[in-house]
Design a protein around this motif. Structure first.
Motif, PDB file in Angstrom:
ATOM      1  N   SER A 113      -1.040 -11.734   6.070  1.00  0.00           N
ATOM      2  CA  SER A 113      -0.877 -10.277   6.206  1.00  0.00           C
ATOM      3  C   SER A 113      -0.134  -9.789   4.555  1.00  0.00           C
ATOM      4  N   SER A 114      -0.895  -9.227   3.615  1.00  0.00           N
ATOM      5  CA  SER A 114      -1.006  -8.275   2.207  1.00  0.00           C
ATOM      6  C   SER A 114       1.141  -8.359   3.187  1.00  0.00           C
ATOM      7  N   TYR A 115       0.952  -6.892   3.091  1.00  0.00           N
ATOM      8  CA  TYR A 115       1.997  -5.854   3.229  1.00  0.00           C
ATOM      9  C   TYR A 115       2.895  -7.494   3.559  1.00  0.00           C
ATOM     10  N   ILE A 116       3.118  -7.899   4.826  1.00  0.00           N
ATOM     11  CA  ILE A 116       4.761  -9.166   4.708  1.00  0.00           C
ATOM     12  C   ILE A 116       4.473  -9.908   3.450  1.00  0.00           C
ATOM     13  N   ARG A 117       3.704 -10.462   2.699  1.00  0.00           N
ATOM     14  CA  ARG A 117       3.390 -11.513   1.633  1.00  0.00           C
ATOM     15  C   ARG A 117       4.916 -10.370   0.064  1.00  0.00           C
ATOM     16  N   ILE A 118       3.881  -8.815   0.244  1.00  0.00           N
ATOM     17  CA  ILE A 118       4.249  -8.376  -0.378  1.00  0.00           C
ATOM     18  C   ILE A 118       6.237  -8.201  -0.350  1.00  0.00           C
ATOM     19  N   LEU A 119       6.348  -8.425   1.152  1.00  0.00           N
ATOM     20  CA  LEU A 119       7.612  -7.487   1.636  1.00  0.00           C
ATOM     21  C   LEU A 119       8.913  -9.030   1.055  1.00  0.00           C
ATOM     22  N   PHE A 120       8.139  -9.893   1.491  1.00  0.00           N
ATOM     23  CA  PHE A 120       9.125 -11.124   0.687  1.00  0.00           C
ATOM     24  C   PHE A 120       9.102 -11.960  -0.572  1.00  0.00           C
ATOM     25  N   THR A 121       7.584 -11.466  -0.893  1.00  0.00           N
ATOM     26  CA  THR A 121       7.615 -12.413  -2.542  1.00  0.00           C
ATOM     27  C   THR A 121       7.805 -10.592  -3.794  1.00  0.00           C
ATOM     28  N   GLY A 122       7.462  -9.716  -3.248  1.00  0.00           N
ATOM     29  CA  GLY A 122       8.022  -8.930  -3.836  1.00  0.00           C
ATOM     30  C   GLY A 122       8.980  -7.452  -3.910  1.00  0.00           C
ATOM     31  N   GLY A 123       9.343  -8.160  -2.861  1.00  0.00           N
ATOM     32  CA  GLY A 123      10.595  -6.994  -2.366  1.00  0.00           C
ATOM     33  C   GLY A 123      10.643  -5.900  -2.310  1.00  0.00           C
ATOM     34  N   ILE A 124      11.354  -4.944  -0.943  1.00  0.00           N
ATOM     35  CA  ILE A 124      11.165  -4.132  -0.615  1.00  0.00           C
ATOM     36  C   ILE A 124      10.606  -2.565  -1.983  1.00  0.00           C
ATOM     37  N   VAL A 125      11.349  -2.747  -2.637  1.00  0.00           N
ATOM     38  CA  VAL A 125      10.721  -2.179  -4.215  1.00  0.00           C
ATOM     39  C   VAL A 125       9.570  -2.320  -4.514  1.00  0.00           C
ATOM     40  N   THR A 126       8.764  -3.344  -4.454  1.00  0.00           N
ATOM     41  CA  THR A 126       7.849  -3.623  -4.874  1.00  0.00           C
ATOM     42  C   THR A 126       6.339  -3.324  -4.170  1.00  0.00           C
ATOM     43  N   LEU A 127       7.071  -3.364  -2.557  1.00  0.00           N
ATOM     44  CA  LEU A 127       6.318  -2.822  -1.573  1.00  0.00           C
ATOM     45  C   LEU A 127       5.958  -1.277  -1.471  1.00  0.00           C
ATOM     46  N   ILE A 128       7.302  -0.678  -1.702  1.00  0.00           N
ATOM     47  CA  ILE A 128       6.617   0.674  -1.564  1.00  0.00           C
ATOM     48  C   ILE A 128       6.662   1.055  -2.683  1.00  0.00           C
ATOM     49  N   GLY A 129       6.631   0.854  -3.792  1.00  0.00           N
ATOM     50  CA  GLY A 129       6.025   0.985  -4.958  1.00  0.00           C
ATOM     51  C   GLY A 129       4.382   0.411  -4.331  1.00  0.00           C
ATOM     52  N   VAL A 130       3.404   0.255  -4.459  1.00  0.00           N
ATOM     53  CA  VAL A 130       2.193   0.036  -4.168  1.00  0.00           C
ATOM     54  C   VAL A 130       1.747   0.174  -3.339  1.00  0.00           C
ATOM     55  N   CYS A 131       2.461   0.547  -2.117  1.00  0.00           N
ATOM     56  CA  CYS A 131       2.443   1.510  -1.150  1.00  0.00           C
ATOM     57  C   CYS A 131       1.636   3.674  -1.523  1.00  0.00           C
ATOM     58  N   VAL A 132       2.988   3.729  -2.519  1.00  0.00           N
ATOM     59  CA  VAL A 132       3.075   4.723  -3.085  1.00  0.00           C
ATOM     60  C   VAL A 132       1.420   5.482  -3.904  1.00  0.00           C
ATOM     61  N   ILE A 133       1.190   4.031  -5.055  1.00  0.00           N
ATOM     62  CA  ILE A 133       0.321   3.949  -5.366  1.00  0.00           C
ATOM     63  C   ILE A 133      -0.971   4.569  -5.064  1.00  0.00           C
ATOM     64  N   LEU A 134      -2.024   3.688  -4.470  1.00  0.00           N
ATOM     65  CA  LEU A 134      -2.522   3.350  -3.357  1.00  0.00           C
ATOM     66  C   LEU A 134      -2.237   4.531  -2.113  1.00  0.00           C
ATOM     67  N   ASP A 135      -1.622   5.190  -1.829  1.00  0.00           N
ATOM     68  CA  ASP A 135      -1.764   6.360  -1.798  1.00  0.00           C
ATOM     69  C   ASP A 135      -2.209   7.476  -1.959  1.00  0.00           C
ATOM     70  N   ILE A 136      -0.983   7.227  -3.529  1.00  0.00           N
ATOM     71  CA  ILE A 136      -1.619   8.775  -4.194  1.00  0.00           C
ATOM     72  C   ILE A 136      -3.151   8.603  -4.805  1.00  0.00           C
ATOM     73  N   LEU A 137      -3.746   7.786  -5.023  1.00  0.00           N
ATOM     74  CA  LEU A 137      -5.157   7.096  -4.395  1.00  0.00           C
ATOM     75  C   LEU A 137      -6.100   8.026  -4.199  1.00  0.00           C
ATOM     76  N   SER A 138      -6.059   7.817  -2.546  1.00  0.00           N
ATOM     77  CA  SER A 138      -6.343   8.057  -1.675  1.00  0.00           C
ATOM     78  C   SER A 138      -5.835   9.801  -1.171  1.00  0.00           C
ATOM     79  N   LYS A 139      -4.497  10.217  -1.707  1.00  0.00           N
ATOM     80  CA  LYS A 139      -4.530  11.535  -1.788  1.00  0.00           C
ATOM     81  C   LYS A 139      -5.309  12.431  -3.289  1.00  0.00           C
TER      82      LYS A 139
END
Length: 313
Positions: A227-253
């Motif tokens: 899972s990308s999300y669980i993988r990012i959560l552990f390898t990139g951490g909470i900060v990185t996961l939030i950053g990835v989600c925010v950026i991709l959501d901005i693209l959607s918006k």
């Protein structure tokens, strides 16, 4: 984070590719990406068919059925790349996509599935094709996205998918011995139990950590989080996961605000694919990452034009 081996090296390619194509139109980027990826896929299949590349075969652990690599390093690589190419192609073609093209994509998808049994990509490609066919009507697209729930969901599709994926995994971690969860784990090709191992053996840190993935299946020591999300959560951490989600959501918006609904829908398909495959932040598998800078430039350029018109009025 990259040089300390705490993160996937693919992350380094995102700003590089985004900068290189910063002067391109979004549709042109997606067109070039999809054409290049299609060419690469069919070249690999051609080389496999003439026995230059190996067609490795394995027996699926959950179904005892034969799976084939069709020339790729891993069984799922071909279908995953095909999904990304189809998503990029449909995003730039929009309502101009022809029924014949959709049918051809469907038959290729059937061929991939028969060879590889990669269910997630198979289902999401079918969903993308059906969606593209239905939304060729401008009236249907406009009516669909007028719904506030639909609008909110697509504008925040990556964050919603991430929260749902991690939330359900936490529920599984508590109830993993129940028969329902055992059956669900088997249906997921044991992804849920592998994700649970990550929660058991590692802490969730703000900026992640270096995890050693064991991809050898002997002695039941296979450990690889799909899972990308669980993988990012552990390898990139909470900060990185939030950053990835925010950026991709901005693209959607940005896409929805510009009424580029096909872009938003196909980005949503890639976000859903991230539930079961660790490809969300790979430029090879997520063409929308490459469009980050052009997306921002186009969005703010459109806003400036709207503001100038309102000012002139």
């Amino acid at each position: 984070m990259i040089f300390m081996n705490k993160w996937d090296k693919n992350l380094l390619l995102i700003p590089i590719f985004a900068y290189i194509v910063s002067d391109y139109e979004i549709d042109d980027i997606l067109k070039r990406y999809s054409c290049a990826t299609f060419a690469g896929i069919f070249l690999i299949i051609l080389l496999m068919s003439v026995h230059i590349l190996n067609n490795d075969q394995i027996i699926d652990a959950s179904s005892n059925e034969l799976r084939q690599s069709v020339g790729f390093n891993w069984v799922s690589f071909g279908p995953d790349m095909y999904l990304s190419a189809v998503a990029g192609f449909l995003a730039y073609k929009k309502e101009k996509i022809k029924t014949l093209q959709l049918i051809i994509f469907l038959f290729i998808n059937i061929w991939f599935y028969k060879k590889t049994l990669t269910s997630a990509a198979w289902l999401l490609i079918n969903l993308a094709l059906i969606t593209s066919f239905v939304f060729r009507s401008n009236l249907i697209r406009e009516y669909f996205f007028k719904n506030k729930i639909v609008d909110f969901t697509f504008k925040n599709i990556t964050s919603i998918t991430a929260i749902t994926t991690i939330g359900f995994q936490l529920i599984y971690n508590k109830l993993w011995t129940t028969q329902f969860m055992i059956d669900l784990d088997r249906l997921s090709n044991f992804r849920l139990s592998l994700n649970r191992n990550a929660f058991i053996n590692y802490k969730i840190l703000p900026l992640g950590q270096h995890l050693v993935w064991n991809q050898m299946g002997g002695n039941n020591n296979y450990f690889y989080v799909d899972s990308s999300y669980i993988r990012i959560l552990f390898t990139g951490g909470i900060v990185t996961l939030i950053g990835v989600c925010v950026i991709l959501d901005i693209l959607s918006k940005n896409a929805i605000s510009s009424k580029n609904y096909y872009y938003a829908m196909m980005l949503g398909i890639i976000a859903l694919h991230g539930i079961s495959d660790p490809l969300l932040i790979s430029c090879r598998d997520n063409p929308f990452l490459i469009t980050i800078i052009p997306s921002f430039l186009k969005y703010y350029s459109n806003n400036e034009k709207i503001s100038e018109k309102e000012y002139d009025h």
